[in-house]
Design a protein around this motif. Structure first.
Motif, PDB file in Angstrom:
ATOM      1  N   MET A 146     -31.054  74.197  19.813  1.00 24.78           N
ATOM      2  CA  MET A 146     -30.790  74.739  21.144  1.00 24.78           C
ATOM      3  C   MET A 146     -29.519  75.561  21.073  1.00 24.78           C
ATOM      4  SD  MET A 146     -30.189  72.473  24.592  1.00 24.78           S
ATOM      5  CE  MET A 146     -29.452  73.166  26.074  1.00 24.78           C
ATOM      6  N   ASP A 147     -29.527  76.728  21.706  1.00 30.51           N
ATOM      7  CA  ASP A 147     -28.334  77.563  21.754  1.00 30.51           C
ATOM      8  C   ASP A 147     -27.384  77.042  22.827  1.00 30.51           C
ATOM      9  OD1 ASP A 147     -29.270  79.208  19.763  1.00 30.51           O
ATOM     10  OD2 ASP A 147     -30.140  80.670  21.161  1.00 30.51           O
ATOM     11  N   ARG A 148     -26.098  77.153  22.574  1.00 33.87           N
ATOM     12  CA  ARG A 148     -25.095  76.667  23.521  1.00 33.87           C
ATOM     13  C   ARG A 148     -25.231  77.341  24.874  1.00 33.87           C
ATOM     14  NH1 ARG A 148     -22.438  75.652  26.953  1.00 33.87           N
ATOM     15  NH2 ARG A 148     -20.331  74.755  27.129  1.00 33.87           N
ATOM     16  N   ASP A 149     -25.589  78.628  24.896  1.00 31.14           N
ATOM     17  CA  ASP A 149     -25.662  79.325  26.176  1.00 31.14           C
ATOM     18  C   ASP A 149     -26.914  78.981  26.983  1.00 31.14           C
ATOM     19  OD1 ASP A 149     -27.581  80.689  24.739  1.00 31.14           O
ATOM     20  OD2 ASP A 149     -26.551  82.632  24.773  1.00 31.14           O
ATOM     21  N   GLU A 150     -27.803  78.169  26.426  1.00 31.90           N
ATOM     22  CA  GLU A 150     -28.954  77.691  27.185  1.00 31.90           C
ATOM     23  C   GLU A 150     -28.567  76.573  28.150  1.00 31.90           C
ATOM     24  OE1 GLU A 150     -32.431  76.620  24.864  1.00 31.90           O
ATOM     25  OE2 GLU A 150     -31.828  78.039  23.310  1.00 31.90           O
ATOM     26  N   LEU A 151     -27.411  75.952  27.920  1.00 26.10           N
ATOM     27  CA  LEU A 151     -26.962  74.836  28.745  1.00 26.10           C
ATOM     28  C   LEU A 151     -26.081  75.366  29.864  1.00 26.10           C
ATOM     29  CD1 LEU A 151     -27.179  71.719  28.773  1.00 26.10           C
ATOM     30  CD2 LEU A 151     -25.009  71.666  27.521  1.00 26.10           C
ATOM     31  N   ILE A 152     -26.428  75.043  31.100  1.00 27.89           N
ATOM     32  CA  ILE A 152     -25.642  75.541  32.224  1.00 27.89           C
ATOM     33  C   ILE A 152     -25.077  74.380  33.033  1.00 27.89           C
ATOM     34  CG2 ILE A 152     -26.947  77.681  32.345  1.00 27.89           C
ATOM     35  CD1 ILE A 152     -28.287  76.597  34.881  1.00 27.89           C
ATOM     36  N   ASP A 153     -23.936  74.634  33.652  1.00 27.08           N
ATOM     37  CA  ASP A 153     -23.269  73.630  34.473  1.00 27.08           C
ATOM     38  C   ASP A 153     -23.713  73.753  35.929  1.00 27.08           C
ATOM     39  OD1 ASP A 153     -21.903  72.849  32.241  1.00 27.08           O
ATOM     40  OD2 ASP A 153     -19.904  73.034  33.130  1.00 27.08           O
ATOM     41  N   LEU A 154     -23.905  72.597  36.557  1.00 26.65           N
ATOM     42  CA  LEU A 154     -24.253  72.590  37.975  1.00 26.65           C
ATOM     43  C   LEU A 154     -23.168  73.275  38.797  1.00 26.65           C
ATOM     44  CD1 LEU A 154     -26.231  71.603  40.160  1.00 26.65           C
ATOM     45  CD2 LEU A 154     -24.963  69.439  40.207  1.00 26.65           C
ATOM     46  N   GLY A 155     -21.913  73.120  38.384  1.00 24.87           N
ATOM     47  CA  GLY A 155     -20.818  73.755  39.123  1.00 24.87           C
ATOM     48  C   GLY A 155     -20.900  75.263  39.122  1.00 24.87           C
ATOM     49  N   ALA A 156     -21.373  75.848  38.013  1.00 28.07           N
ATOM     50  CA  ALA A 156     -21.519  77.299  37.946  1.00 28.07           C
ATOM     51  C   ALA A 156     -22.593  77.776  38.915  1.00 28.07           C
ATOM     52  CB  ALA A 156     -21.855  77.728  36.520  1.00 28.07           C
ATOM     53  N   VAL A 157     -23.636  76.967  39.067  1.00 28.70           N
ATOM     54  CA  VAL A 157     -24.690  77.298  40.032  1.00 28.70           C
ATOM     55  C   VAL A 157     -24.151  77.141  41.451  1.00 28.70           C
ATOM     56  CG1 VAL A 157     -27.030  76.763  40.810  1.00 28.70           C
ATOM     57  CG2 VAL A 157     -26.448  76.550  38.377  1.00 28.70           C
ATOM     58  N   ALA A 158     -23.431  76.038  41.697  1.00 33.90           N
ATOM     59  CA  ALA A 158     -22.890  75.788  43.036  1.00 33.90           C
ATOM     60  C   ALA A 158     -21.916  76.885  43.458  1.00 33.90           C
ATOM     61  CB  ALA A 158     -22.191  74.433  43.060  1.00 33.90           C
ATOM     62  N   ALA A 159     -21.158  77.419  42.484  1.00 31.47           N
ATOM     63  CA  ALA A 159     -20.191  78.481  42.784  1.00 31.47           C
ATOM     64  C   ALA A 159     -20.844  79.853  42.904  1.00 31.47           C
ATOM     65  CB  ALA A 159     -19.111  78.512  41.701  1.00 31.47           C
ATOM     66  N   GLY A 160     -22.131  79.954  42.571  1.00 35.40           N
ATOM     67  CA  GLY A 160     -22.827  81.223  42.641  1.00 35.40           C
ATOM     68  C   GLY A 160     -22.600  82.130  41.451  1.00 35.40           C
ATOM     69  N   ASP A 161     -22.021  81.595  40.372  1.00 35.76           N
ATOM     70  CA  ASP A 161     -21.729  82.419  39.198  1.00 35.76           C
ATOM     71  C   ASP A 161     -22.874  82.447  38.186  1.00 35.76           C
ATOM     72  OD1 ASP A 161     -19.281  83.013  40.253  1.00 35.76           O
ATOM     73  OD2 ASP A 161     -18.173  81.549  39.051  1.00 35.76           O
ATOM     74  N   VAL A 162     -23.795  81.511  38.296  1.00 39.80           N
ATOM     75  CA  VAL A 162     -24.945  81.444  37.396  1.00 39.80           C
ATOM     76  C   VAL A 162     -26.192  81.182  38.224  1.00 39.80           C
ATOM     77  CG1 VAL A 162     -26.043  80.122  35.525  1.00 39.80           C
ATOM     78  CG2 VAL A 162     -23.608  80.624  35.416  1.00 39.80           C
ATOM     79  N   VAL A 163     -27.268  81.863  37.871  1.00 40.17           N
ATOM     80  CA  VAL A 163     -28.553  81.606  38.533  1.00 40.17           C
ATOM     81  C   VAL A 163     -29.076  80.264  38.060  1.00 40.17           C
ATOM     82  CG1 VAL A 163     -30.943  82.363  38.733  1.00 40.17           C
ATOM     83  CG2 VAL A 163     -29.094  84.045  38.792  1.00 40.17           C
ATOM     84  N   GLY A 164     -29.530  79.454  38.993  1.00 35.78           N
ATOM     85  CA  GLY A 164     -30.094  78.172  38.625  1.00 35.78           C
ATOM     86  C   GLY A 164     -31.546  78.306  38.208  1.00 35.78           C
ATOM     87  N   ARG A 165     -32.419  78.311  39.171  1.00 34.06           N
ATOM     88  CA  ARG A 165     -33.848  78.488  38.903  1.00 34.06           C
ATOM     89  C   ARG A 165     -34.150  79.965  38.683  1.00 34.06           C
ATOM     90  NH1 ARG A 165     -38.467  75.950  39.487  1.00 34.06           N
ATOM     91  NH2 ARG A 165     -37.442  74.042  40.206  1.00 34.06           N
ATOM     92  N   ARG A 166     -34.841  80.272  37.565  1.00 33.27           N
ATOM     93  CA  ARG A 166     -35.119  81.671  37.235  1.00 33.27           C
ATOM     94  C   ARG A 166     -36.484  82.132  37.717  1.00 33.27           C
ATOM     95  NH1 ARG A 166     -33.384  80.802  30.988  1.00 33.27           N
ATOM     96  NH2 ARG A 166     -34.866  79.096  31.351  1.00 33.27           N
ATOM     97  N   SER A 167     -37.364  81.192  38.074  1.00 36.87           N
ATOM     98  CA  SER A 167     -38.682  81.552  38.602  1.00 36.87           C
ATOM     99  C   SER A 167     -39.251  80.359  39.354  1.00 36.87           C
ATOM    100  CB  SER A 167     -39.648  81.948  37.467  1.00 36.87           C
ATOM    101  OG  SER A 167     -40.015  80.802  36.706  1.00 36.87           O
ATOM    102  N   ASP A 168     -40.264  80.622  40.165  1.00 34.90           N
ATOM    103  CA  ASP A 168     -40.867  79.541  40.951  1.00 34.90           C
ATOM    104  C   ASP A 168     -41.543  78.496  40.075  1.00 34.90           C
ATOM    105  OD1 ASP A 168     -40.025  80.679  43.298  1.00 34.90           O
ATOM    106  OD2 ASP A 168     -41.952  81.644  43.757  1.00 34.90           O
ATOM    107  N   ASP A 169     -42.039  78.902  38.915  1.00 35.30           N
ATOM    108  CA  ASP A 169     -42.765  77.978  38.039  1.00 35.30           C
ATOM    109  C   ASP A 169     -41.886  77.304  36.986  1.00 35.30           C
ATOM    110  OD1 ASP A 169     -45.144  78.425  39.355  1.00 35.30           O
ATOM    111  OD2 ASP A 169     -45.860  79.938  37.943  1.00 35.30           O
TER     112      ASP A 169
END
Length: 382
Positions: free
Chosen positions: A316-339
């Protein structure tokens, strides 16, 4: 001594029993979810401190040996430990504190919870105590609220079916948070091992959420299949990940959100980059990996430790792992598609206790709840 002549060195603090905590709002899940979301934004910005070399440790733990030369030393039985979890949290909180607890699974035979917890909230500037709190409910609700933040940010907003494995305290508070953030939930599928725990869970749901239908299932697959939200809330021994409750992709509904606050494993079908992998705080798992060594998932069965092991293995690549805080702050997209399948690890952190403890303490002060205790009028050894 009158109030007007009382020395400025006097320190009083507030004692809050479990009933006091309830009166001060510790079971207000909707507000707790809001507090946890604010906490994750602060985590992302770095406005916090925890223990350990990287300031992100879960805490310090005392365990006992399998055999001891000392007659009075406890044996190393399941879940027997003492733990201290200190933290500072900035933002609107600005407080520090520590959760302290002892745990022994044999407590259940005595009619007690597995863990008995207390929380001390302190003034960050002076270190003076602000409150000493009963913390079993504090801990339970902040733990459940984190999956609620995940559901708010990562689950489908029209989610209706929740699949739960393990009908204990974490299942109850996680469900309460899911309902607070996904109000269309109308069905819960539950898998348990004992009749008593299943009946207790079903009665609790009927009392708290009469609009929800509870369906008992016999297997992990039945709990997961066709569920919009899935959570594993079981307890078990660490050591061999092949014995942990294991997810396989064939069971999982496209677009499902899976929140894992307890031991869990995934097979190879879920290890690819098309499955969104989220953790509550990457640095927490890095601290665990440093403390536990590789492979950390063998020592700490939380799925986020599996993610770190996968990164170590090059799976697994390190950049595949995202922090919930980054999503909460709006800096990272959480869900990328409906499916997209989203898999979130919940490890638990003392900053969460500080956040919710601060909110409840301020409520108690405003409402005049609790017992005032005096530390000193003037310190003897100043």
């Amino acid at each position: 001594m009158t109030e007007t002549t009382r020395p400025t060195t006097a320190i009083d603090f507030r004692y809050l029993s479990e009933q006091d905590m309830i009166a001060a709002g510790v079971t207000d899940m909707a507000t707790c979810v809001d507090a946890m979301q604010e906490t994750f934004v602060l985590l992302h910005r770095g406005d916090y401190r925890m223990a350990g070399p990287n300031a992100d440790s879960h805490g310090a733990m005392i365990t006992f040996p399998d055999e001891s030369e000392f007659e009075t030393m406890p044996a190393n039985t399941a879940d027997r430990r003492f733990m201290a979890m200190p933290a500072y949290l900035g933002g609107s909180f600005g407080t520090s504190g520590m959760k302290w607890y002892g745990s022994n699974i044999a407590n259940r035979e005595k009619g007690l919870p597995r863990s008995i917890l207390m929380f001390m909230l302190n003034d960050t500037d002076t270190g003076a105590p602000l409150a000493l709190m009963s913390a079993n409910l504090l801990s339970a609700y902040r733990t459940g609220a984190v999956p609620g933040v995940g559901a708010r940010l990562l689950a489908q907003p029209d989610s209706q079916v929740v699949g739960i494995v393990g009908p204990g305290v974490m299942a109850k508070t996680s469900l309460a948070a899911f309902v607070a953030t996904c109000p269309k939930i109308d069905t819960v599928k539950i898998k348990g091992r004992g009749r008593k725990s299943l009946d207790t869970f079903t009665s609790w749901v009927a009392d708290q959420f009469p609009q929800i239908t509870v369906v008992e299932v016999d297997t992990l697959e039945e709990a997961v299949r066709d569920s919009d939200i899935v959570t594993f809330c079981t307890s078990g021994e660490a050591g061999d990940p092949s014995t942990y409750p294991t997810l396989t992709r064939d069971w999982i509904k496209p677009g499902a959100f899976l929140s894992m606050p307890a031991g869990c494993n995934i097979d190879e079908t879920l290890q690819g980059p098309d499955v969104r992998k989220v953790v509550d705080n990457t640095r927490l798992y890095e601290a665990w990996a440093e403390e536990a060594g590789y492979p950390s998932h063998n020592v700490i069965p939380i799925i986020g430790c599996k993610f770190l092991d996968m990164i170590h293995d090059g799976a697994m690549d390190r950049d595949e792992l995202i922090d919930l805080g980054a999503v909460a702050a709006g800096d990272v997209v959480g869900r990328r598609s409906d499916d997209e399948i989203v898999l979130m690890s919940v490890g638990g952190m003392p900053v969460e206790d500080v956040a919710w403890g601060t909110v409840v303490y301020r409520n108690a002060v405003e409402r005049g709840i609790g017992t005032s205790l005096n530390l000193w009028e003037s310190p003897v050894l100043a």
